[in-house]
Design an enzyme around this catalytic site. Structure first.
Site, PDB file in Angstrom:
ATOM      1  N   ASP A   1      -0.827   2.695  -5.479  1.00 36.79           N
ATOM      2  CA  ASP A   1      -0.864   1.256  -5.736  1.00 36.79           C
ATOM      3  C   ASP A   1      -2.198   0.925  -6.399  1.00 36.79           C
ATOM      4  O   ASP A   1      -3.164   1.665  -6.253  1.00 36.79           O
ATOM      5  CB  ASP A   1      -0.707   0.474  -4.425  1.00 36.79           C
ATOM      6  CG  ASP A   1      -1.835   0.752  -3.441  1.00 36.79           C
ATOM      7  OD1 ASP A   1      -2.627  -0.169  -3.179  1.00 36.79           O
ATOM      8  OD2 ASP A   1      -1.946   1.894  -2.934  1.00 36.79           O
TER       9      ASP A   1
ATOM     10  N   ASN B   1      -9.084   4.401  -1.406  1.00 33.70           N
ATOM     11  CA  ASN B   1      -9.513   5.419  -0.445  1.00 33.70           C
ATOM     12  C   ASN B   1      -8.651   6.675  -0.451  1.00 33.70           C
ATOM     13  O   ASN B   1      -9.144   7.767  -0.160  1.00 33.70           O
ATOM     14  CB  ASN B   1      -9.594   4.823   0.959  1.00 33.70           C
ATOM     15  CG  ASN B   1     -10.764   3.879   1.097  1.00 33.70           C
ATOM     16  OD1 ASN B   1     -11.793   4.052   0.454  1.00 33.70           O
ATOM     17  ND2 ASN B   1     -10.612   2.855   1.917  1.00 33.70           N
TER      18      ASN B   1
ATOM     19  N   HIS C   1       0.826  -1.213   0.000  1.00 29.44           N
ATOM     20  CA  HIS C   1       0.000   0.000   0.000  1.00 29.44           C
ATOM     21  C   HIS C   1       0.862   1.265   0.000  1.00 29.44           C
ATOM     22  O   HIS C   1       0.357   2.348  -0.278  1.00 29.44           O
ATOM     23  CB  HIS C   1      -0.927  -0.020   1.216  1.00 29.44           C
ATOM     24  CG  HIS C   1      -2.294   0.537   0.967  1.00 29.44           C
ATOM     25  ND1 HIS C   1      -2.884   0.619  -0.279  1.00 29.44           N
ATOM     26  CD2 HIS C   1      -3.215   1.042   1.832  1.00 29.44           C
ATOM     27  CE1 HIS C   1      -4.095   1.142  -0.172  1.00 29.44           C
ATOM     28  NE2 HIS C   1      -4.318   1.418   1.100  1.00 29.44           N
TER      29      HIS C   1
ATOM     30  N   ASN D   1      -6.433   7.124   3.857  1.00 31.53           N
ATOM     31  CA  ASN D   1      -7.798   7.556   3.558  1.00 31.53           C
ATOM     32  C   ASN D   1      -8.060   9.025   3.877  1.00 31.53           C
ATOM     33  O   ASN D   1      -9.168   9.503   3.696  1.00 31.53           O
ATOM     34  CB  ASN D   1      -8.823   6.658   4.263  1.00 31.53           C
ATOM     35  CG  ASN D   1      -8.688   6.694   5.768  1.00 31.53           C
ATOM     36  OD1 ASN D   1      -7.785   7.321   6.316  1.00 31.53           O
ATOM     37  ND2 ASN D   1      -9.585   6.006   6.452  1.00 31.53           N
TER      38      ASN D   1
END
Length: 185
Positions: free
Chosen positions: A91, A112, A19, A66
């Site tokens: 990603d 997000n 991530h 997020n």
């Protein structure tokens, strides 16, 4: 001025996780061009330098993924950066490991960090450089994206990161976006 934003999560527990692909790519870009991300404000770490004669601001939000838009929008306002001069590196589970894809606009696609940027900036019309991390085979999505690349995956990711840095170089140099998509996608 161009602005390159890498998406990721802060904290050593997230270093080198799938991530944090955006962080890893912008770190490589910044290192290649001698840009130190030493300024810490507006919920981000950032630095600037000249790349091919163009001033470039490299940004890593210090919010969690997020909430990335909370950092991106104020920096754009402060430096008066037009949305057309923003590239976000992220990603992407929908791309095979090792593939990169450039887009000049689009929805969040379930990401997000991108969703937050769209909400804060108020438009979907900013560049994306998506780096494929593939879909999890045996893990939950959360465990997979927060996991590190395996020994077999790491060289494939490194090659993709090198291509992503080259694509960023070409974007900064002013290459036509359609041409970039044809070359790198």
């Amino acid at each position: 001025m161009k602005m390159i934003v890498g998406l990721g999560n802060i904290g050593p527990q997230y270093d080198n996780t799938r991530h944090n692909t955006g962080f890893m790519v912008v770190d490589a870009f910044a290192q290649q061009h001698g840009i130190a991300l030493t300024t810490r404000k507006m919920d981000a770490r950032f630095g600037s330098g000249l790349v091919n004669g163009e001033k470039v601001l490299v940004v890593k939000p210090t919010t969690f993924m997020n909430e990335s838009g909370r950092a991106v929008h104020p920096i754009m306002d402060y430096f008066k950066i037009d949305v057309a001069d923003v590239m976000v590196v992220q990603d992407d589970m929908d791309l095979p490991l090792g593939r990169i894809r450039l887009r000049d606009h689009g929805s969040a696609g379930g990401h997000n960090g991108i969703k937050s940027i769209i909400a804060h900036v108020g438009t979907q019309n900013f560049g994306r450089l998506k780096v494929g991390i593939a879909h999890p085979q045996q893990h939950t999505v959360v465990d997979y994206v927060l996991g590190k690349f395996t020994t077999d995956q790491r060289p494939v990711f490194n090659q993709a990161a090198d291509r992503a840095v080259a694509a960023l170089d070409d974007w900064v140099a002013g290459s036509d976006f359609m041409q970039l998509m044809n070359q790198y996608n």
